[in-house]
Design an enzyme around this catalytic site. Structure first.
Site, mmCIF file in Angstrom:
data_model
loop_
_atom_site.group_PDB
_atom_site.id
_atom_site.type_symbol
_atom_site.label_atom_id
_atom_site.label_comp_id
_atom_site.label_asym_id
_atom_site.label_seq_id
_atom_site.Cartn_x
_atom_site.Cartn_y
_atom_site.Cartn_z
ATOM 1 N N ASP A 149 1.083 -1.188 -0.102
ATOM 2 C CA ASP A 149 0.138 -0.016 0.014
ATOM 3 C C ASP A 149 0.870 1.158 -0.063
ATOM 4 O O ASP A 149 1.765 1.500 0.728
ATOM 5 C CB ASP A 149 -0.829 -0.175 1.249
ATOM 6 C CG ASP A 149 -2.014 0.899 1.165
ATOM 7 O OD1 ASP A 149 -1.958 1.869 0.147
ATOM 8 O OD2 ASP A 149 -2.904 0.851 2.133
ATOM 9 N N HIS A 222 -9.549 -1.457 -7.665
ATOM 10 C CA HIS A 222 -9.336 0.226 -6.696
ATOM 11 C C HIS A 222 -8.351 0.820 -7.548
ATOM 12 O O HIS A 222 -8.497 2.140 -7.597
ATOM 13 C CB HIS A 222 -8.744 -0.578 -5.339
ATOM 14 C CG HIS A 222 -8.253 0.698 -4.434
ATOM 15 N ND1 HIS A 222 -9.113 1.739 -4.019
ATOM 16 C CD2 HIS A 222 -7.050 0.978 -3.981
ATOM 17 C CE1 HIS A 222 -8.577 2.467 -3.559
ATOM 18 N NE2 HIS A 222 -7.394 2.411 -3.171
HETATM 19 C C1 HEM Z 1 -10.212 0.332 1.920
HETATM 20 C C2 HEM Z 1 -9.392 1.154 2.307
HETATM 21 C C3 HEM Z 1 -8.204 0.853 1.416
HETATM 22 C C4 HEM Z 1 -7.012 0.145 0.962
HETATM 23 C C5 HEM Z 1 -6.720 -1.111 1.914
HETATM 24 C C6 HEM Z 1 -6.263 0.773 0.041
HETATM 25 C C7 HEM Z 1 -5.343 0.022 -0.685
HETATM 26 C C8 HEM Z 1 -4.521 0.546 -1.615
HETATM 27 C C9 HEM Z 1 -3.571 -0.434 -2.495
HETATM 28 C C10 HEM Z 1 -3.085 -1.535 -1.873
HETATM 29 C C11 HEM Z 1 -3.060 0.307 -3.357
HETATM 30 C C12 HEM Z 1 -2.268 0.033 -4.507
HETATM 31 C C13 HEM Z 1 -0.945 0.263 -4.405
HETATM 32 C C14 HEM Z 1 -0.829 1.847 -4.040
HETATM 33 O O1 HEM Z 1 -0.414 2.631 -5.156
HETATM 34 O O2 HEM Z 1 -0.523 2.386 -3.207
HETATM 35 C C15 HEM Z 1 -3.933 1.712 -3.302
HETATM 36 C C16 HEM Z 1 -3.702 2.490 -4.173
HETATM 37 C C17 HEM Z 1 -4.535 3.884 -4.226
HETATM 38 N N1 HEM Z 1 -5.522 4.336 -3.271
HETATM 39 FE FE1 HEM Z 1 -5.961 3.123 -1.723
HETATM 40 N N2 HEM Z 1 -6.670 1.892 -0.256
HETATM 41 C C18 HEM Z 1 -8.060 2.282 0.600
HETATM 42 C C19 HEM Z 1 -8.748 3.270 0.193
HETATM 43 C C20 HEM Z 1 -8.466 4.426 -0.410
HETATM 44 C C21 HEM Z 1 -9.186 5.806 -0.473
HETATM 45 C C22 HEM Z 1 -10.454 5.982 0.260
HETATM 46 C C23 HEM Z 1 -8.537 6.400 -1.356
HETATM 47 C C24 HEM Z 1 -9.089 7.670 -1.675
HETATM 48 C C25 HEM Z 1 -9.860 8.637 -1.185
HETATM 49 C C26 HEM Z 1 -7.518 5.810 -1.968
HETATM 50 C C27 HEM Z 1 -6.755 6.406 -2.891
HETATM 51 C C28 HEM Z 1 -5.637 5.618 -3.666
HETATM 52 C C29 HEM Z 1 -4.943 6.169 -4.540
HETATM 53 C C30 HEM Z 1 -4.873 7.489 -5.223
HETATM 54 C C31 HEM Z 1 -4.095 5.047 -5.138
HETATM 55 C C32 HEM Z 1 -3.145 5.176 -6.223
HETATM 56 C C33 HEM Z 1 -3.947 4.830 -7.449
HETATM 57 C C34 HEM Z 1 -3.151 4.718 -8.648
HETATM 58 O O3 HEM Z 1 -2.289 5.878 -9.044
HETATM 59 O O4 HEM Z 1 -2.503 3.474 -9.256
HETATM 60 N N3 HEM Z 1 -7.564 4.596 -1.339
HETATM 61 N N4 HEM Z 1 -4.610 1.713 -2.125
#
Ligand code: HEM
Length: 307
Positions: A149, A222
């Site tokens: 993450d 996601h």
């Molecule tokens: C349920 C809770 C969440 C979990 C477990 C989670 C986990 C992750 C994971 C594993 C990634 C892929 C690796 C990375 O680039 O970090 C990711 C990407 C991302 N997450 Fe989350 N996330 C959650 C909630 C959110 C929320 C609520 C937002 C925004 C309001 C968010 C915004 C993002 C963004 C902007 C990326 C990068 C996307 C990209 O450019 O590829 N995440 N998240």
């Protein structure tokens, strides 16, 4: 004028204590708040002298309701509003009250505990702690879902560019919008999903954290929905937390941004969907229990508040 930000763009640490406090009604909170700002500055300065290797810090965020009650400067930071729920067909990003938020980080948990203890000793006379979450680093920076993450987080100078307010809101330069949500995951359902399906939910490979190509990445993954383009990014520092035996494991989602509208856009795409109803499949395994927006003033503003 010095616009030095609080430690909002620090890189993720090993241990975290997150706290949300709400002031009691009908009590004078101004004096304690002044002392709190001085305490936060003191804790950070002291940590730098005593424990350079431990990288301990605390970031203070102030909610909309508290900003008004404390009669802090008007006009307020442009995008500091009470967070409104984001309601999709199936999932809701709830809004919950929060006056103050503390994001305490350190490589060693003892430092987090001591900082949280000092803050509690001061606040407990005028406020209740509504949330206390102890986050931990899981393996090589993975969420408790088992995926790394933070990989697509901004790096280098981009962290300040996307995480800290610049001249676009001059009186609040050096400040940052802070949005948090406490998610609990349905780990049983998640574990029952084959890894190849989990990878489709996230849009990346599990073991080695490689992004899927555009031709194979599902539009309800996601990473497809949270990505709103290279010009609109946020600085995330999510942490896993929870209780293993009673199956209450979660993710404390935390993001700093120079504009709250960027976070809102992501939430809309995730919860309502893009196009509508094509919502983020991660939500079928994750329930948001809280959702609150705060503003983190620059260090200079904190010093002003401390008098
Ligand atoms: C349920 C809770 C969440 C979990 C477990 C989670 C986990 C992750 C994971 C594993 C990634 C892929 C690796 C990375 O680039 O970090 C990711 C990407 C991302 N997450 Fe989350 N996330 C959650 C909630 C959110 C929320 C609520 C937002 C925004 C309001 C968010 C915004 C993002 C963004 C902007 C990326 C990068 C996307 C990209 O450019 O590829 N995440 N998240």
């Amino acid at each position: 004028m010095d616009h030095q930000a609080q430690n909002v763009i620090d890189t993720p640490s090993n241990n975290t204590v997150f706290m949300v406090w709400n002031f009691h009604e009908n009590v004078d909170i101004k004096d304690i708040f002044k002392r709190l700002c001085a305490l936060v500055i003191n804790l950070n300065n002291s940590a730098q002298v005593r424990s350079t290797l431990v990288k301990a810090s605390v970031v203070l965020g102030i909610g909309h309701h508290a900003w008004k009650r404390l009669e802090l400067p008007e006009p307020m930071p442009k995008e500091l509003v009470p967070f409104e729920p984001v309601v999709g067909q199936k999932h809701i990003a709830v809004a919950t009250p929060g006056d103050l938020h503390f994001h305490i980080r350190a490589l060693e948990q003892g430092y987090c505990v001591d900082m949280a203890t000092e803050i509690t000793a001061l606040l407990t006379q005028v406020a209740d702690c509504k949330e206390e979450v102890h986050g931990f680093r899981y393996w090589d920076g993975r969420s408790i879902l088992g995926f790394v993450d933070g990989t697509e987080n901004p790096v280098g100078d981009d962290r300040a560019f996307f995480g800290i307010i610049g001249e676009e809101d001059a009186p609040y330069q050096g400040g940052s919008y802070l949005f948090v949500q406490k998610y609990v995951h349905d780990m049983q359902a998640w574990r029952a999903l084959p890894v190849s399906e989990q990878e489709k939910v996230i849009g990346r490979s599990k073991a080695n954290d490689i992004e899927m190509g555009e031709d194979e990445k599902p539009s309800n993954s996601h990473s497809a929905l949270a990505n709103v383009g290279d010009d609109l990014k946020i600085v995330r520092d999510n942490m896993p937390f929870g209780q293993i035996a009673n199956n209450e494991m979660g993710t404390y989602f935390i993001a700093y941004a120079s504009r709250f509208s960027t976070v809102k856009m992501m939430l809309k795409r995730m919860f309502i969907g893009e196009p509508e109803d094509n919502y983020d499949r991660i939500l079928d395994f994750s329930t948001a229990h809280t959702g609150t927006l705060f503003f983190c003033p620059s260090i200079n503003m904190l010093k002003d508040f401390a008098g």
